[in-house]
Design an enzyme around this catalytic site. Structure first.
Site, PDB file in Angstrom:
ATOM      1  N   ASN A  78       0.849  -1.198   0.000  1.00 11.96           N
ATOM      2  CA  ASN A  78       0.000   0.000   0.000  1.00 11.96           C
ATOM      3  C   ASN A  78       0.877   1.239   0.000  1.00 11.96           C
ATOM      4  O   ASN A  78       2.103   1.146  -0.092  1.00 11.96           O
ATOM      5  CB  ASN A  78      -0.953  -0.034   1.196  1.00 11.96           C
ATOM      6  CG  ASN A  78      -0.186  -0.071   2.501  1.00 11.96           C
ATOM      7  OD1 ASN A  78       0.497   0.882   2.846  1.00 11.96           O
ATOM      8  ND2 ASN A  78      -0.280  -1.180   3.204  1.00 11.96           N
TER       9      ASN A  78
ATOM     10  N   LYS B 167       8.739 -16.673 -10.805  1.00 16.06           N
ATOM     11  CA  LYS B 167       7.804 -15.701 -11.381  1.00 16.06           C
ATOM     12  C   LYS B 167       6.642 -16.467 -12.023  1.00 16.06           C
ATOM     13  O   LYS B 167       6.861 -17.402 -12.797  1.00 16.06           O
ATOM     14  CB  LYS B 167       8.519 -14.851 -12.430  1.00 16.06           C
ATOM     15  CG  LYS B 167       7.596 -13.784 -12.966  1.00 16.06           C
ATOM     16  CD  LYS B 167       8.147 -13.006 -14.116  1.00 16.06           C
ATOM     17  CE  LYS B 167       7.002 -12.195 -14.691  1.00 16.06           C
ATOM     18  NZ  LYS B 167       7.167 -11.873 -16.070  1.00 16.06           N
TER      19      LYS B 167
ATOM     20  N   ILE C   8      -1.767  -7.651  14.212  1.00  7.19           N
ATOM     21  CA  ILE C   8      -0.619  -7.516  15.119  1.00  7.19           C
ATOM     22  C   ILE C   8      -1.038  -6.848  16.428  1.00  7.19           C
ATOM     23  O   ILE C   8      -0.683  -7.302  17.517  1.00  7.19           O
ATOM     24  CB  ILE C   8       0.523  -6.732  14.429  1.00  7.19           C
ATOM     25  CG1 ILE C   8       0.934  -7.462  13.143  1.00  7.19           C
ATOM     26  CG2 ILE C   8       1.708  -6.566  15.370  1.00  7.19           C
ATOM     27  CD1 ILE C   8       1.971  -6.730  12.311  1.00  7.19           C
TER      28      ILE C   8
HETATM   29  N1  CTP Z   1      -3.110  -3.404  12.244  1.00  6.05           N
HETATM   30  C1  CTP Z   1      -2.415  -4.466  12.765  1.00  6.05           C
HETATM   31  N2  CTP Z   1      -2.458  -5.670  12.129  1.00  6.05           N
HETATM   32  C2  CTP Z   1      -3.176  -5.814  11.009  1.00  6.05           C
HETATM   33  C3  CTP Z   1      -3.917  -4.739  10.487  1.00  6.05           C
HETATM   34  C4  CTP Z   1      -3.857  -3.529  11.132  1.00  6.05           C
HETATM   35  O1  CTP Z   1      -1.763  -4.333  13.789  1.00  6.05           O
HETATM   36  N3  CTP Z   1      -3.198  -7.000  10.407  1.00  6.05           N
HETATM   37  C5  CTP Z   1      -3.038  -2.125  12.943  1.00  6.05           C
HETATM   38  C6  CTP Z   1      -2.563  -0.969  12.084  1.00  6.05           C
HETATM   39  O2  CTP Z   1      -1.166  -0.837  12.105  1.00  6.05           O
HETATM   40  C7  CTP Z   1      -3.245   0.216  12.716  1.00  6.05           C
HETATM   41  C8  CTP Z   1      -4.514  -0.356  13.309  1.00  6.05           C
HETATM   42  O3  CTP Z   1      -4.315  -1.763  13.356  1.00  6.05           O
HETATM   43  O4  CTP Z   1      -2.479   0.777  13.746  1.00  6.05           O
HETATM   44  C9  CTP Z   1      -5.737  -0.035  12.519  1.00  6.05           C
HETATM   45  O5  CTP Z   1      -5.515  -0.428  11.179  1.00  6.05           O
HETATM   46  P1  CTP Z   1      -6.712  -0.525  10.141  1.00  6.05           P
HETATM   47  O6  CTP Z   1      -6.190  -0.984   8.826  1.00  6.05           O
HETATM   48  O7  CTP Z   1      -7.498   0.712  10.207  1.00  6.05           O
HETATM   49  O8  CTP Z   1      -7.525  -1.655  10.881  1.00  6.05           O
HETATM   50  P2  CTP Z   1      -8.155  -2.955  10.394  1.00  6.05           P
HETATM   51  O9  CTP Z   1      -8.400  -3.766  11.608  1.00  6.05           O
HETATM   52  O10 CTP Z   1      -7.333  -3.580   9.308  1.00  6.05           O
HETATM   53  O11 CTP Z   1      -9.549  -2.422   9.869  1.00  6.05           O
HETATM   54  P3  CTP Z   1     -10.167  -2.284   8.402  1.00  6.05           P
HETATM   55  O12 CTP Z   1     -11.117  -3.395   8.291  1.00  6.05           O
HETATM   56  O13 CTP Z   1     -10.804  -0.929   8.414  1.00  6.05           O
HETATM   57  O14 CTP Z   1      -9.028  -2.392   7.411  1.00  6.05           O
END
Ligand code: CTP
Length: 394
Positions: A206, A284, A301
């Site tokens: 991303n 690939k 995480i």
């Molecule tokens: N985060 C994380 N592990 C993941 C995804 C997200 O620790 N697999 C953490 C991100 O680093 C951030 C927080 O969770 O600090 C929120 O991330 P976000 O992408 O908004 O949350 P998601 O739970 O992935 O929600 P969404 O469904 O909106 O993507």
């Protein structure tokens, strides 16, 4: 400024240079230091206790208090640093031999704070083998000596023995306080976008640039925290923190788990890919093989770390939202057991500025449009150091 709120005990002994300490106390006080002056009996013949009291706005200890146990121990315990300026040849001899016939020498013996000594005397006295032997001893005690300047001395001699300018003394104080300052604790910061391999050349990722995480690392270092950055992208060379490079969400999770236990906070700025490829390839893939890819959810995480979080530890998340930002962020705080979440919008990607909302678990919120550096400073103050000034409660 580093002297702000520092407690400095200034011991003035009986030399002509003592008159310069009125200006020294004035400068230190203007820099925010809390100066307590302790004069030897002879010093008050060279400098007015009243002038020093006016400049320091504190009570002056003028040698009569010897034996008042409480005062000298209290001063010794509260000191961030003890400075003896000017220190006469006689005081160097007392300090080198642990003699204590006046309050200032009691303080030096009782304190655990760094001791800085600025001698000033006639040049022959400065070079006398007995003075040199005393200086050697004082250095062994880890006292820092500010060497006197050379020039025309009050006694008419030309040579080394003048008290250095106040600017030099202040510089030495700041250096010594910096060396002595202990880290406020360890802050763990994740940075960048994770990369999940599709094959030998392609990956899912991303737009996260790492700029916000790096701004936080810089501000945390400035504020005297130990910083560990777990990053997927190259960390700018001015950031002198420990750095652990990772690529995938699994690697980031493993690195953070290892470092989290003794950290006081994790600021999870990294944009973690929500999915990885279950059947990724080391080779690939041809384009017709790409349609067979299967997605597998990555570990969350923050949720994983929340399970091991101790009461004193803070977990701070970041979230980019395009709609219903507050409601979504509130539910993420609950789901991931966060202390706060920083709500961003998509314009923050790669930019040096951002429009954010700091949302805390007690629903207090603060809106801020500023450079990422200013935002970083505010996040540290508000979410880690718990300073108030929150703008509204939702
Ligand atoms: N985060 C994380 N592990 C993941 C995804 C997200 O620790 N697999 C953490 C991100 O680093 C951030 C927080 O969770 O600090 C929120 O991330 P976000 O992408 O908004 O949350 P998601 O739970 O992935 O929600 P969404 O469904 O909106 O993507």
């Amino acid at each position: 400024m580093f002297l702000k709120n520092k407690t400095i005990i200034l011991g003035i002994t009986g030399g002509i240079a003592a008159y310069k300490t009125v200006d020294l106390v004035s400068q230190l006080t203007k820099l925010g230091a809390n100066v307590h002056v302790c004069l030897s009996k002879n010093a008050s013949k060279f400098v007015s206790p009243l002038s020093l009291e006016v400049m320091s706005t504190n009570k002056i200890y003028s040698g009569q208090e010897q034996g008042e146990e409480i005062d000298h121990i209290k001063l010794a315990d509260n000191a961030d640093i003890v400075l003896i300026a000017p220190a006469t040849a006689n005081s160097l001899a007392k300090l080198a031999n642990g003699l204590s016939d006046e309050m200032i020498f009691d303080i030096v013996l009782a304190t655990k704070a760094p001791v800085i000594i600025a001698p000033a005397m006639n040049s022959n006295m400065w070079q006398h083998p007995s003075t040199l032997a005393n200086l050697e001893k004082l250095e062994k005690f880890n006292y820092q000596i500010i060497e006197p300047d050379s020039g025309l001395l009050a006694c008419g001699h030309i040579g080394q023995g003048r008290l250095p300018d106040n600017e030099i003394i202040i510089q030495k104080l700041i250096q010594a306080l910096n060396q002595n300052s202990k880290s406020k604790g360890k802050i763990l910061i994740s940075a960048g976008a994770t990369r999940e391999a599709i094959d030998a050349v392609r990956f899912i990722s991303n737009k996260s640039s790492g700029k916000m995480a790096f701004a936080l690392a810089r501000e945390a270092l400035k504020a005297n925290y130990e910083v560990v950055l777990v990053s997927t992208i190259e960390v700018p060379s001015d950031i002198k923190s420990q750095i652990i490079y990772v690529e995938t969400a699994d690697e980031m999770c493993a690195a953070l788990k290892k470092e989290f236990d003794d950290s006081q906070a994790l600021i999870m700025v990294a944009a973690v890919a929500d999915y990885k490829i279950k059947n990724s390839s080391d080779q690939k893939l041809a384009k017709n093989e790409l349609s067979n890819l299967e997605l597998e959810k990555n570990i969350d995480i923050l949720e994983a770390l929340a399970a091991t979080k101790q009461a004193h530890q803070k977990l701070i998340g970041f979230s980019v939202e395009t709609n219903d930002a507050l409601e979504k962020a509130k539910s993420k705080i609950k789901k991931k057991n966060l202390d706060a979440i920083i709500i961003n919008n998509t314009s923050a990607f790669g930019a040096d500025t951002a429009d954010i909302i700091i949302l805390k678990k007690d629903n207090q919120q603060e809106t801020l449009s500023a450079s990422k550096n200013i935002i970083a400073k505010r996040i540290l103050e508000s979410c880690i150091e718990n300073s108030h000034d929150i703008i509204s409660v939702v």
